[in-house]
Design an enzyme around this catalytic site. Structure first.
Site, PDB file in Angstrom:
ATOM      1  N   ARG A 232       0.847  -1.186   0.000  1.00  0.00           N
ATOM      2  CA  ARG A 232       0.000   0.000   0.000  1.00  0.00           C
ATOM      3  C   ARG A 232       0.888   1.244   0.000  1.00  0.00           C
ATOM      4  NH1 ARG A 232      -3.376  -2.438  -1.909  1.00  0.00           N
ATOM      5  NH2 ARG A 232      -5.529  -2.776  -1.291  1.00  0.00           N
ATOM      6  N   HIS A 280      -0.917   0.408  -9.978  1.00  0.00           N
ATOM      7  CA  HIS A 280      -1.591  -0.564  -9.079  1.00  0.00           C
ATOM      8  C   HIS A 280      -2.057  -1.798  -9.875  1.00  0.00           C
ATOM      9  CE1 HIS A 280      -3.855  -0.955  -5.031  1.00  0.00           C
ATOM     10  NE2 HIS A 280      -3.596  -2.141  -5.548  1.00  0.00           N
TER      11      HIS A 280
HETATM   12  P1  NAP Z   1      -1.486 -10.804   4.689  1.00  0.00           P
HETATM   13  O1  NAP Z   1      -1.572 -12.250   4.358  1.00  0.00           O
HETATM   14  O2  NAP Z   1      -2.439 -10.252   5.683  1.00  0.00           O
HETATM   15  O3  NAP Z   1       0.005 -10.501   5.169  1.00  0.00           O
HETATM   16  C1  NAP Z   1       0.367  -9.271   5.692  1.00  0.00           C
HETATM   17  C2  NAP Z   1       1.769  -9.388   6.236  1.00  0.00           C
HETATM   18  O4  NAP Z   1       2.167  -8.097   6.716  1.00  0.00           O
HETATM   19  C3  NAP Z   1       1.870 -10.354   7.419  1.00  0.00           C
HETATM   20  O5  NAP Z   1       3.069 -11.083   7.345  1.00  0.00           O
HETATM   21  C4  NAP Z   1       1.905  -9.413   8.616  1.00  0.00           C
HETATM   22  O6  NAP Z   1       2.578  -9.903   9.751  1.00  0.00           O
HETATM   23  C5  NAP Z   1       2.663  -8.250   8.042  1.00  0.00           C
HETATM   24  N1  NAP Z   1       2.427  -7.031   8.818  1.00  0.00           N
HETATM   25  C6  NAP Z   1       1.267  -6.362   9.009  1.00  0.00           C
HETATM   26  N2  NAP Z   1       1.456  -5.307   9.821  1.00  0.00           N
HETATM   27  C7  NAP Z   1       2.765  -5.307  10.137  1.00  0.00           C
HETATM   28  C8  NAP Z   1       3.590  -4.486  10.939  1.00  0.00           C
HETATM   29  N3  NAP Z   1       3.096  -3.412  11.598  1.00  0.00           N
HETATM   30  N4  NAP Z   1       4.891  -4.782  11.065  1.00  0.00           N
HETATM   31  C9  NAP Z   1       5.406  -5.874  10.431  1.00  0.00           C
HETATM   32  N5  NAP Z   1       4.692  -6.691   9.648  1.00  0.00           N
HETATM   33  C10 NAP Z   1       3.385  -6.413   9.500  1.00  0.00           C
HETATM   34  O7  NAP Z   1      -1.650  -9.916   3.373  1.00  0.00           O
HETATM   35  P2  NAP Z   1      -1.299 -10.323   1.863  1.00  0.00           P
HETATM   36  O8  NAP Z   1      -2.416 -11.089   1.250  1.00  0.00           O
HETATM   37  O9  NAP Z   1       0.057 -10.918   1.840  1.00  0.00           O
HETATM   38  O10 NAP Z   1      -1.278  -8.887   1.170  1.00  0.00           O
HETATM   39  C11 NAP Z   1      -0.386  -7.869   1.606  1.00  0.00           C
HETATM   40  C12 NAP Z   1      -0.838  -6.538   1.034  1.00  0.00           C
HETATM   41  O11 NAP Z   1      -0.540  -6.478  -0.365  1.00  0.00           O
HETATM   42  C13 NAP Z   1      -2.350  -6.318   1.087  1.00  0.00           C
HETATM   43  O12 NAP Z   1      -2.729  -5.774   2.339  1.00  0.00           O
HETATM   44  C14 NAP Z   1      -2.599  -5.342  -0.028  1.00  0.00           C
HETATM   45  O13 NAP Z   1      -2.604  -4.036   0.516  1.00  0.00           O
HETATM   46  C15 NAP Z   1      -1.394  -5.508  -0.953  1.00  0.00           C
HETATM   47  N6  NAP Z   1      -1.755  -5.952  -2.310  1.00  0.00           N
HETATM   48  C16 NAP Z   1      -1.443  -5.157  -3.371  1.00  0.00           C
HETATM   49  C17 NAP Z   1      -1.751  -5.573  -4.659  1.00  0.00           C
HETATM   50  C18 NAP Z   1      -1.337  -4.768  -5.854  1.00  0.00           C
HETATM   51  O14 NAP Z   1      -1.838  -5.021  -6.953  1.00  0.00           O
HETATM   52  N7  NAP Z   1      -0.423  -3.844  -5.701  1.00  0.00           N
HETATM   53  C19 NAP Z   1      -2.405  -6.791  -4.866  1.00  0.00           C
HETATM   54  C20 NAP Z   1      -2.693  -7.588  -3.776  1.00  0.00           C
HETATM   55  C21 NAP Z   1      -2.358  -7.155  -2.491  1.00  0.00           C
HETATM   56  P3  NAP Z   1       2.056 -11.247  10.492  1.00  0.00           P
HETATM   57  O15 NAP Z   1       2.451 -12.381   9.594  1.00  0.00           O
HETATM   58  O16 NAP Z   1       2.787 -11.253  11.762  1.00  0.00           O
HETATM   59  O17 NAP Z   1       0.560 -11.118  10.628  1.00  0.00           O
END
Ligand code: NAP
Length: 317
Positions: A232, A280
Site C-alpha cells: 500500500r 496498481h
Molecule cells: P497478509 O496475508 O495479511 O500478510 C500481511 C503481512 O504483513 C503479514 O506477514 C503481517 O505480519 C505483516 N504485517 C502487518 N502489519 C505489520 C507491521 N506493523 N509490522 C510488520 N509486519 C506487518 O496480506 P497479503 O495477502 O500478503 O497482502 C499484503 C498486502 O498487499 C495487502 O494488504 C494489499 O494491501 C497488498 N496488495 C497489493 C496488490 C497490488 O496489486 N499492488 C495486490 C494484492 C495485495 P504477520 O504475519 O505477523 O501477521
C-alpha cells in the site's frame, strides 16, 4: 457447492464484465443468485453476501440479512474507511493462488529491474542514447528483504529465491522459514533493512505501517539500495524517498501503489529518473478463480467455520 437461497451482490469491475462473474459463479456453485450492484430489481432485504472491490458509501449498512462481505482485492481499506460499515460483519480478503503468483511475478520483475537498472536503460532508449551500462552484481550477490510475510510475501520470497537472490523477511509476528533469516516487529526493522540491498514492501495499510519507510529508516539501508512497494502507498514517505534518490543514498525505486490513486499528474514519481511507476497492477486474479474462492468462503461460513484470510479489526488487516 449449493448456495440456494443466497443472493450475492457484486460491485467489482463494472457492468461490462459482470457476465464473467456470472459465469465464474455458475461454475463454482449451484443455486447462488448473483446480481450486479446497480441492478434496480434487487431488494435490499434479499441480499445475503456482497463482493466489493471499490468504495460503495453507506449502502452495505442497508442490507438487513447480510452475512459477510468479500473484498474484491487483498486489501480491505476501501471497505473499512467507511464509517457506516456494520462492525459485526465478517470481512474476507481476496487471497487466491493467482493473486500470490502475479504479485510474486511483479516483485521478481521489479527486483531484476533494479538489479540491472532497467529504468536507466529505458530512459536511454527514449533519448536514443547508446548506453552500454553493465550491472555490478548478480542476484546471487544481492540480498532482498521482504516486508510482510503473509499470503503474498511468503510466495514472493520463494519466487525471488528461485531467481537466486539471497532472501530474508520481516513481519509483525515471528515466522520460521527454512534456510531463511526472519525478523519480527519494529525492534528488528533496523537490522532487517541494514541487510536489504533491495527492500520489497508487501504490507497492508495500517497505522503501524504508514510512513514506515522514511528518512530515518532509509538511512538504515545500504548505500545505493533499491526499494519496491507493491503493498500500500502509505508505507512510503514520498518526499523522503525522492530526497534519498536525488542524493544517491538510494539507487532506485519501483512503485505500484500510492496514497492517492490514480496518481496525480503533478506527482514527482511520474518523471523521476530513478523511479519506475506502475498503476496498481502488480497483482490480479481471474474472475473465475475469485468466484471459486468466494464460494469456498461462503461454504466455510455456512458450516460455522472461520474462513482463512478473515480481516481482524484489532490487528487492522
Ligand atoms: P497478509 O496475508 O495479511 O500478510 C500481511 C503481512 O504483513 C503479514 O506477514 C503481517 O505480519 C505483516 N504485517 C502487518 N502489519 C505489520 C507491521 N506493523 N509490522 C510488520 N509486519 C506487518 O496480506 P497479503 O495477502 O500478503 O497482502 C499484503 C498486502 O498487499 C495487502 O494488504 C494489499 O494491501 C497488498 N496488495 C497489493 C496488490 C497490488 O496489486 N499492488 C495486490 C494484492 C495485495 P504477520 O504475519 O505477523 O501477521
Amino acid at each position: 457447492m449449493n448456495q440456494a437461497g443466497d443472493l450475492l451482490l457484486v460491485k467489482s469491475g463494472g457492468p461490462a464484465v459482470f457476465h464473467e462473474w456470472v459465469d465464474g459463479f455458475a461454475e463454482a456453485s449451484s443455486g447462488l443468485e448473483v446480481r450486479e450492484w446497480d441492478d434496480p430489481s434487487v431488494r435490499d432485504d434479499n441480499v445475503t453476501y456482497v463482493l466489493v472491490g471499490q468504495p460503495v458509501g453507506d449502502r452495505i449498512s442497508r442490507f438487513p440479512k447480510l452475512k459477510a462481505i468479500f473484498s474484491g482485492g487483498a486489501g480491505v481499506d476501501h471497505l473499512t474507511r467507511e464509517p457506516t460499515l456494520p462492525p459485526h460483519l465478517p470481512i474476507i480478503r481476496m487471497a487466491t493462488h493467482e493473486n500470490a503468483q502475479t504479485m510474486g511475478e511483479y516483485v521478481c520483475l521489479a527486483a531484476l529491474g533494479l538489479l540491472r537498472d532497467w529504468r536507466r536503460l529505458a530512459l536511454a532508449q527514449e533519448r536514443r542514447t547508446w548506453d552500454p551500462f553493465l550491472g555490478t552484481r548478480t542476484a546471487r550477490t544481492t540480498r532482498v528483504g521482504v516486508l510482510g510475510l503473509g499470503h503474498i510475501g511468503l510466495h514472493a520470497l520463494e519466487m525471488l529465491r528461485g531467481l537466486g537472490f539471497q532472501v530474508h523477511g520481516w513481519s509483525r509476528s515471528r515466522k520460521t522459514i527454512m534456510d531463511t533469516t526472519t525478523y519480527a516487529g519494529e525492534g528488528e526493522l533496523q537490522p532487517f533493512l541494514a541487510a536489504s540491498d533491495i527492500a520489497v514492501g508487501l504490507l497492508p495499510h495500517t497505522p503501524a505501517t504508514s510512513g514506515l519507510i522514511c528518512q530515518r529508516t532509509i538511512d538504515w539501508m545500504p548505500h545505493g539500495a533499491g526499494l519496491v512497494n507493491a503493498g500500500r502507498g502509505s508505507l512510503v514517505n514520498i518526499p523522503d524517498l525522492v530526497a534519498a534518490l536525488d542524493c544517491g543514498r538510494l539507487g532506485g525505486a519501483v512503485l505500484d501503489v500510492f496514497e492517492s490513486e490514480p496518481l496525480p499528474a503533478d506527482h514527482p514519481a511520474w518523471t523521476h529518473p530513478r523511479i519506475t511507476v506502475t498503476s496498481h497492477v502488480a497483482g490480479f486474479a481471474t474472475r473465475r478463480t475469485r468466484a471459486a474462492y468466494v464460494v469456498e468462503g461462503m461454504a466455510a461460513l455456512e458450516r460455522g467455520d472461520s474462513p482463512p484470510h478473515l480481516y481482524l479489526p484489532d490487528r487492522g488487516y
